[in-house]
Scaffold this active site. Structure first.
Site, PDB file in Angstrom:
ATOM      1  N   TYR A  52      42.707  48.280  16.740  1.00 51.80           N
ATOM      2  CA  TYR A  52      41.480  48.033  15.971  1.00 51.80           C
ATOM      3  C   TYR A  52      41.772  47.266  14.674  1.00 51.80           C
ATOM      4  O   TYR A  52      40.926  46.499  14.209  1.00 51.80           O
ATOM      5  CB  TYR A  52      40.715  49.345  15.723  1.00 51.80           C
ATOM      6  CG  TYR A  52      40.041  49.817  17.000  1.00 51.80           C
ATOM      7  CD1 TYR A  52      38.814  49.292  17.390  1.00 51.80           C
ATOM      8  CD2 TYR A  52      40.667  50.725  17.852  1.00 51.80           C
ATOM      9  CE1 TYR A  52      38.214  49.670  18.584  1.00 51.80           C
ATOM     10  CE2 TYR A  52      40.078  51.115  19.044  1.00 51.80           C
ATOM     11  CZ  TYR A  52      38.849  50.581  19.402  1.00 51.80           C
ATOM     12  OH  TYR A  52      38.259  50.938  20.593  1.00 51.80           O
ATOM     13  N   GLN A  90      25.830  46.289  21.537  1.00 55.57           N
ATOM     14  CA  GLN A  90      27.023  47.055  21.922  1.00 55.57           C
ATOM     15  C   GLN A  90      28.224  46.581  21.112  1.00 55.57           C
ATOM     16  O   GLN A  90      29.291  47.160  21.187  1.00 55.57           O
ATOM     17  CB  GLN A  90      27.319  46.859  23.412  1.00 55.57           C
ATOM     18  CG  GLN A  90      26.224  47.338  24.329  1.00 55.57           C
ATOM     19  CD  GLN A  90      26.398  46.770  25.729  1.00 55.57           C
ATOM     20  OE1 GLN A  90      27.056  47.361  26.583  1.00 55.57           O
ATOM     21  NE2 GLN A  90      25.816  45.611  25.979  1.00 55.57           N
ATOM     22  N   ASN A  91      28.022  45.497  20.360  1.00 55.16           N
ATOM     23  CA  ASN A  91      29.143  44.910  19.624  1.00 55.16           C
ATOM     24  C   ASN A  91      29.426  45.699  18.350  1.00 55.16           C
ATOM     25  O   ASN A  91      28.505  46.144  17.669  1.00 55.16           O
ATOM     26  CB  ASN A  91      28.846  43.454  19.274  1.00 55.16           C
ATOM     27  CG  ASN A  91      28.656  42.608  20.517  1.00 55.16           C
ATOM     28  OD1 ASN A  91      29.047  43.033  21.609  1.00 55.16           O
ATOM     29  ND2 ASN A  91      28.045  41.454  20.379  1.00 55.16           N
ATOM     30  N   HIS A 108      27.560  51.205  19.753  1.00 51.03           N
ATOM     31  CA  HIS A 108      28.986  51.517  19.938  1.00 51.03           C
ATOM     32  C   HIS A 108      29.740  51.556  18.610  1.00 51.03           C
ATOM     33  O   HIS A 108      30.968  51.465  18.594  1.00 51.03           O
ATOM     34  CB  HIS A 108      29.636  50.500  20.892  1.00 51.03           C
ATOM     35  CG  HIS A 108      29.199  50.667  22.320  1.00 51.03           C
ATOM     36  ND1 HIS A 108      29.492  49.764  23.319  1.00 51.03           N
ATOM     37  CD2 HIS A 108      28.480  51.650  22.925  1.00 51.03           C
ATOM     38  CE1 HIS A 108      28.982  50.178  24.462  1.00 51.03           C
ATOM     39  NE2 HIS A 108      28.351  51.309  24.249  1.00 51.03           N
ATOM     40  N   CYS A 138      36.473  62.826   0.530  1.00 49.70           N
ATOM     41  CA  CYS A 138      36.897  64.233   0.650  1.00 49.70           C
ATOM     42  C   CYS A 138      38.399  64.415   0.422  1.00 49.70           C
ATOM     43  O   CYS A 138      38.880  65.544   0.387  1.00 49.70           O
ATOM     44  CB  CYS A 138      36.502  64.802   2.021  1.00 49.70           C
ATOM     45  SG  CYS A 138      37.438  64.109   3.392  1.00 49.70           S
ATOM     46  N   GLU A 203      26.648  33.700  33.094  1.00 50.65           N
ATOM     47  CA  GLU A 203      26.544  33.726  34.563  1.00 50.65           C
ATOM     48  C   GLU A 203      25.812  35.011  34.945  1.00 50.65           C
ATOM     49  O   GLU A 203      25.677  35.903  34.097  1.00 50.65           O
ATOM     50  CB  GLU A 203      27.943  33.716  35.175  1.00 50.65           C
ATOM     51  CG  GLU A 203      28.791  34.846  34.659  1.00 50.65           C
ATOM     52  CD  GLU A 203      30.286  34.666  34.948  1.00 50.65           C
ATOM     53  OE1 GLU A 203      30.985  35.693  34.950  1.00 50.65           O
ATOM     54  OE2 GLU A 203      30.715  33.521  35.164  1.00 50.65           O
TER      55      GLU A 203
HETATM   56  P1  OAD Z   1      31.783  42.193  28.831  1.00 52.91           P
HETATM   57  O1  OAD Z   1      33.076  41.548  28.477  1.00 52.91           O
HETATM   58  O2  OAD Z   1      31.800  43.245  29.876  1.00 52.91           O
HETATM   59  O3  OAD Z   1      30.732  41.092  29.291  1.00 52.91           O
HETATM   60  C1  OAD Z   1      30.516  39.943  28.529  1.00 52.91           C
HETATM   61  C2  OAD Z   1      29.452  39.102  29.227  1.00 52.91           C
HETATM   62  O4  OAD Z   1      29.188  37.976  28.393  1.00 52.91           O
HETATM   63  C3  OAD Z   1      29.857  38.567  30.593  1.00 52.91           C
HETATM   64  O5  OAD Z   1      28.817  38.796  31.527  1.00 52.91           O
HETATM   65  C4  OAD Z   1      30.048  37.060  30.358  1.00 52.91           C
HETATM   66  O6  OAD Z   1      29.654  36.275  31.469  1.00 52.91           O
HETATM   67  C5  OAD Z   1      29.130  36.824  29.181  1.00 52.91           C
HETATM   68  N1  OAD Z   1      29.533  35.687  28.340  1.00 52.91           N
HETATM   69  C6  OAD Z   1      30.786  35.262  28.023  1.00 52.91           C
HETATM   70  N2  OAD Z   1      30.754  34.199  27.202  1.00 52.91           N
HETATM   71  C7  OAD Z   1      29.434  33.945  26.975  1.00 52.91           C
HETATM   72  C8  OAD Z   1      28.724  32.974  26.224  1.00 52.91           C
HETATM   73  N3  OAD Z   1      29.364  32.034  25.504  1.00 52.91           N
HETATM   74  N4  OAD Z   1      27.366  32.997  26.240  1.00 52.91           N
HETATM   75  C9  OAD Z   1      26.713  33.934  26.956  1.00 52.91           C
HETATM   76  N5  OAD Z   1      27.315  34.886  27.697  1.00 52.91           N
HETATM   77  C10 OAD Z   1      28.656  34.891  27.709  1.00 52.91           C
HETATM   78  O7  OAD Z   1      31.159  42.748  27.463  1.00 52.91           O
HETATM   79  P2  OAD Z   1      29.994  43.809  27.245  1.00 52.91           P
HETATM   80  O8  OAD Z   1      29.001  43.767  28.344  1.00 52.91           O
HETATM   81  O9  OAD Z   1      29.519  43.633  25.867  1.00 52.91           O
HETATM   82  O10 OAD Z   1      32.667  49.163  24.963  1.00 52.91           O
HETATM   83  O11 OAD Z   1      30.811  45.146  27.340  1.00 52.91           O
HETATM   84  C11 OAD Z   1      30.152  46.377  27.142  1.00 52.91           C
HETATM   85  C12 OAD Z   1      31.104  47.368  26.545  1.00 52.91           C
HETATM   86  O12 OAD Z   1      32.298  47.414  27.339  1.00 52.91           O
HETATM   87  C13 OAD Z   1      31.642  47.008  25.165  1.00 52.91           C
HETATM   88  O13 OAD Z   1      30.764  47.382  24.124  1.00 52.91           O
HETATM   89  C14 OAD Z   1      32.927  47.759  25.090  1.00 52.91           C
HETATM   90  C15 OAD Z   1      33.462  47.403  26.452  1.00 52.91           C
HETATM   91  O14 OAD Z   1      34.395  48.258  26.994  1.00 52.91           O
HETATM   92  C16 OAD Z   1      33.595  49.980  24.419  1.00 52.91           C
HETATM   93  O15 OAD Z   1      34.642  49.566  23.941  1.00 52.91           O
HETATM   94  C17 OAD Z   1      33.202  51.421  24.415  1.00 52.91           C
END
Ligand code: OAD
Length: 235
Positions: A52, A90-91, A108, A138, A203
């Site tokens: 992190y 989720q970011n 998240h 604390c 996609e």
């Molecule tokens: P993912 O990495 O699973 O998915 C990212 C999505 O963004 C994919 O479907 C890509 O196709 C799309 N993508 C990539 N580049 C892009 C762009 N330039 N424009 C538009 N779309 C684009 O990420 P999340 O769905 O956010 O949780 O993942 C969900 C959670 O899984 C995160 O919050 C994290 C991860 O594990 C934890 O860490 C608890």
């Protein structure tokens, strides 16, 4: 119009922050079970902090992109027209806020905050975290963790999220693979309540077929066009 937008890593990809599941994504290079679970933190807190700390340093040198800025314009524009935007992400980055968004729900958690496991308080934290660092309020030492949600933990503020989702006229998922619950279930929840749904992604996501409308391409190009259409009431 009340719009609920859910963003994922794809909205920040063009700002240089890696996604998780794309080719070369974070989870292709790092094992989430060793870095993003309470068990991993209990077993090897130094390793989890290092992961992190690296991501925090990357974030501090990243800038919002045109998609973040367009969503901030959408928030202001809907408010001027008597509507509202509920921006749920989720970011764990702060790029929506830096682009001008006033209200962002980080389901998240937030990378630029630390939480004390002893007192439960959080505070802004831009430096590297370590096991030894004392929490200023604390003075407890050894209990600091990133204020993020790990696998196996409950995302934050779910009641507020579902209230906003079910009060929306439109649900839009942007840059998320639709593979992590509960966020991945929002589209079916919205559909079940007769709310129109739209996906904007590079996609088709895992849930693509559940959306009424789909727009594909880079978020920095597709989101601004969609926002201008909403604000000029072409949608
Ligand atoms: P993912 O990495 O699973 O998915 C990212 C999505 O963004 C994919 O479907 C890509 O196709 C799309 N993508 C990539 N580049 C892009 C762009 N330039 N424009 C538009 N779309 C684009 O990420 P999340 O769905 O956010 O949780 O993942 C969900 C959670 O899984 C995160 O919050 C994290 C991860 O594990 C934890 O860490 C608890």
């Amino acid at each position: 119009m009340n719009i609920f937008v859910l963003t994922g890593a794809g909205v920040s990809a063009e700002s240089g922050l890696g996604t998780f599941r794309d080719k070369d994504g974070l989870w292709s290079r790092f094992d989430p079970m060793k870095l993003a679970t309470p068990e991993a933190f209990a077993h090897d807190p130094d390793q989890v902090h290092a992961f992190y700390n690296m991501r925090r340093q990357n974030l501090l040198s990243a800038e919002p992109n045109a998609a973040h800025r367009a969503l901030a314009r959408l928030e202001a524009g809907l408010a001027e027209r008597g509507g509202s935007l509920f921006l749920c992400t989720q970011n764990i980055d702060d790029l929506h806020e830096r682009a001008g968004a006033k209200r962002v729900l980080h389901m998240h958690g937030e990378l630029l905050k630390a939480r004390c496991t002893a007192c439960g308080d959080t505070m802004l934290w831009h430096e590297d975290l370590s096991v030894a660092a004392p929490f200023p309020s604390c003075r407890h030492s050894g209990g600091l963790r990133p204020h993020v949600v790990w696998f196996g933990e409950m995302p934050l503020e779910m009641d507020a999220i579902y209230d906003a989702l079910l009060g929306a006229n439109l649900f839009v998922a942007i840059g998320t693979s639709g593979s992590v619950y509960p966020a991945a279930g929002f589209v079916s929840e919205a559909r079940g309540h007769g709310i129109r749904t739209c996906e904007i992604n590079l996609e088709p996501s895992d849930n693509a077929r559940q959306f009424d409308e789909r727009r594909y391409g880079e978020a920095s190009e597709v989101v601004p066009v969609w926002v201008e259409q909403v604000l000029s009431q072409k949608i």
